[in-house]
Design a protein around this motif. Structure first.
Motif, PDB file in Angstrom:
ATOM      1  N   ILE A 260      34.889  44.584  31.632  1.00 59.40           N
ATOM      2  CA  ILE A 260      35.045  45.945  32.152  1.00 59.40           C
ATOM      3  C   ILE A 260      36.389  46.088  32.856  1.00 59.40           C
ATOM      4  CG2 ILE A 260      34.072  47.714  33.667  1.00 59.40           C
ATOM      5  CD1 ILE A 260      31.355  46.282  33.360  1.00 59.40           C
ATOM      6  N   MET A 261      36.785  45.050  33.603  1.00 61.71           N
ATOM      7  CA  MET A 261      38.058  45.091  34.314  1.00 61.71           C
ATOM      8  C   MET A 261      39.225  45.192  33.329  1.00 61.71           C
ATOM      9  SD  MET A 261      39.587  42.498  37.196  1.00 61.71           S
ATOM     10  CE  MET A 261      38.091  42.651  38.155  1.00 61.71           C
ATOM     11  N   LEU A 262      39.122  44.503  32.206  1.00 63.92           N
ATOM     12  CA  LEU A 262      40.168  44.591  31.191  1.00 63.92           C
ATOM     13  C   LEU A 262      40.318  46.037  30.715  1.00 63.92           C
ATOM     14  CD1 LEU A 262      39.621  41.413  28.984  1.00 63.92           C
ATOM     15  CD2 LEU A 262      41.525  41.879  30.531  1.00 63.92           C
ATOM     16  N   ALA A 287      31.165  53.516  35.858  1.00 58.41           N
ATOM     17  CA  ALA A 287      30.318  53.203  37.019  1.00 58.41           C
ATOM     18  C   ALA A 287      30.980  52.198  37.953  1.00 58.41           C
ATOM     19  CB  ALA A 287      28.963  52.655  36.544  1.00 58.41           C
ATOM     20  N   PHE A 288      32.171  51.718  37.574  1.00 62.09           N
ATOM     21  CA  PHE A 288      32.833  50.668  38.352  1.00 62.09           C
ATOM     22  C   PHE A 288      34.276  51.038  38.654  1.00 62.09           C
ATOM     23  CE2 PHE A 288      29.675  48.779  35.559  1.00 62.09           C
ATOM     24  CZ  PHE A 288      28.979  47.910  36.379  1.00 62.09           C
ATOM     25  N   THR A 289      34.724  50.624  39.825  1.00 66.50           N
ATOM     26  CA  THR A 289      36.150  50.639  40.137  1.00 66.50           C
ATOM     27  C   THR A 289      36.653  49.204  40.013  1.00 66.50           C
ATOM     28  OG1 THR A 289      35.794  50.191  42.493  1.00 66.50           O
ATOM     29  CG2 THR A 289      35.828  52.521  41.788  1.00 66.50           C
ATOM     30  N   VAL A 290      37.963  49.047  39.933  1.00 66.24           N
ATOM     31  CA  VAL A 290      38.525  47.698  39.844  1.00 66.24           C
ATOM     32  C   VAL A 290      38.155  46.888  41.084  1.00 66.24           C
ATOM     33  CG1 VAL A 290      40.682  46.370  39.787  1.00 66.24           C
ATOM     34  CG2 VAL A 290      40.423  48.399  38.341  1.00 66.24           C
ATOM     35  N   GLN A 291      38.195  47.532  42.256  1.00 70.46           N
ATOM     36  CA  GLN A 291      37.859  46.832  43.496  1.00 70.46           C
ATOM     37  C   GLN A 291      36.395  46.359  43.479  1.00 70.46           C
ATOM     38  OE1 GLN A 291      39.425  49.786  43.307  1.00 70.46           O
ATOM     39  NE2 GLN A 291      41.483  49.072  43.908  1.00 70.46           N
ATOM     40  N   LYS A 292      35.518  47.226  42.971  1.00 76.27           N
ATOM     41  CA  LYS A 292      34.101  46.859  42.906  1.00 76.27           C
ATOM     42  C   LYS A 292      33.890  45.700  41.929  1.00 76.27           C
ATOM     43  CE  LYS A 292      29.494  48.784  41.929  1.00 76.27           C
ATOM     44  NZ  LYS A 292      28.884  48.254  43.159  1.00 76.27           N
ATOM     45  N   ILE A 294      36.054  43.321  41.171  1.00 79.33           N
ATOM     46  CA  ILE A 294      36.532  42.095  41.822  1.00 79.33           C
ATOM     47  C   ILE A 294      35.479  41.588  42.805  1.00 79.33           C
ATOM     48  CG2 ILE A 294      38.251  41.153  43.401  1.00 79.33           C
ATOM     49  CD1 ILE A 294      40.275  43.099  42.134  1.00 79.33           C
ATOM     50  N   ARG A 295      34.916  42.511  43.575  1.00 82.93           N
ATOM     51  CA  ARG A 295      33.894  42.125  44.542  1.00 82.93           C
ATOM     52  C   ARG A 295      32.653  41.585  43.848  1.00 82.93           C
ATOM     53  NH1 ARG A 295      31.076  46.719  47.942  1.00 82.93           N
ATOM     54  NH2 ARG A 295      30.012  46.878  45.930  1.00 82.93           N
TER      55      ARG A 295
END
Length: 327
Positions: A260-262, A287-292, A294-295
């Motif tokens: 998803i991050m990619l 449904a996701f941010t990059v910060q979320k 990573i966390r």
């Protein structure tokens, strides 16, 4: 089994081929590397070349007596020692000690392969050391090990070590396509998950249970993201049911978050580990941010460490689920 059947490990293959061709084979070798990397295949391929009676034959000699008997599993000049239970005891090594003084019957050499030699007891290793101190000129002993440091220093100093490297993702993918065809479900995921170990990749490709677990884990990842705290206990049931495979579940979760991050960072879709699942990943990426992400990856990793050190399973999983649902 010949050298041509081995994927990767080109440097080792070429070195062993030259040793046979130039009649410079050593008396003792250690093939080290993770389980499934191909150490056993290499030992068998090397043994075939050492035992073949026709020095000018192509790699797959099928005419000489030594090779024919090897294929039939009845060549007395080729002996394989495997662990009995969880170890290799002194009696098995004494068997080599008694046999090695008998000259080869069909070949110029005798080859002994000790599989998982790192499981030899100290007594067995000391017995092997006596053999290695003055081996007959015709004998070649090959040890395959996952833990090189489990061997006594005195044995290590008397052997030639080849450390097997993990195969590239491309090499593993190519083998899987060759064996199973392009229709194999999750071929890119299996190649990546195998960590470059072909034996692992083949086992996963043949495991319907693994493929099913991966599908259900991916569904569960997005269920966590799209449900509230009231669903945690229902979601927990999935983890409880797969308690024996929890490391696999956590690994798959991290790979999904990585994919998803990619996508969130505008990388190419063909870089996805779960490429065959790109549609469901794309449809849930918002449904996701990059910060979320990573966390979330850090949370899953922390849970993995907690369980490794025997933290309470239910408390660890429930805490992770609650944190994964936080904004």
């Amino acid at each position: 089994m010949g050298f041509d059947d081995i994927i990767g490990q080109t440097e080792i293959v070429n070195t062993l081929k030259r040793a046979v061709k130039n009649d410079h084979a050593g008396h003792a070798y250690v093939f080290s590397g993770p389980e499934g990397i191909g150490k056993g295949m290499m030992a068998e391929a090397f043994a075939r070349q050492l035992l073949c009676l026709d020095a000018d034959a192509p790699e797959r000699c099928e005419g000489c007596t030594a090779c024919r008997l090897l294929d039939e599993g009845t060549n007395p000049d080729f002996i394989v020692i495997r662990p009995s239970g969880s170890s290799i005891g002194i009696d098995e090594i004494r068997g080599i000690q008694s046999d090695i003084i008998i000259k080869p019957l069909y070949s110029r050499r005798k080859v002994y392969v000790i599989v998982n030699a790192d499981l030899m007891t100290v007594q067995a290793q000391n017995c092997l050391l006596k053999i290695l101190e003055e081996p007959p000129r015709y004998a070649v002993i090959i040890l395959t090990v996952s833990n090189y440091n489990a061997l006594l220093e005195t044995i290590r100093s008397r052997t030639i070590r080849y450390n097997f490297k993990r195969n590239s993702i491309e090499e593993v993918t190519g083998l899987l396509r060759e064996r199973f065809g392009s229709s194999l479900k999750g071929i890119d995921f299996i190649a990546a998950y195998s960590g470059g170990i072909i034996g692992t990749a083949l086992k996963l490709a043949e495991s319907e249970e693994f493929i099913s677990l991966r599908d259900r884990t991916i569904d569960m990842v997005f269920r966590i993201a799209n449900s509230g705290l009231d669903a945690i206990f229902d979601i927990y049931d999935f983890f409880d049911e797969n308690k024996d495979n929890i490391n696999t579940v956590l690994d798959i979760m991290q790979m999904v978050y990585r994919d998803i991050m990619l996508l969130k960072t505008n990388q190419k879709e063909n870089m996805l580990i779960n490429y065959d699942k790109k549609d469901i990943i794309l449809s849930n990426a918002d449904a996701f941010t990059v910060q979320k992400l990573i966390r979330n990856i850090e949370l899953v990793e922390q849970t993995y460490r907690n369980l490794k050190y025997n933290a309470n399973f239910q408390l660890s999983i429930e805490a992770m689920l609650m944190k994964l649902q936080e904004d």
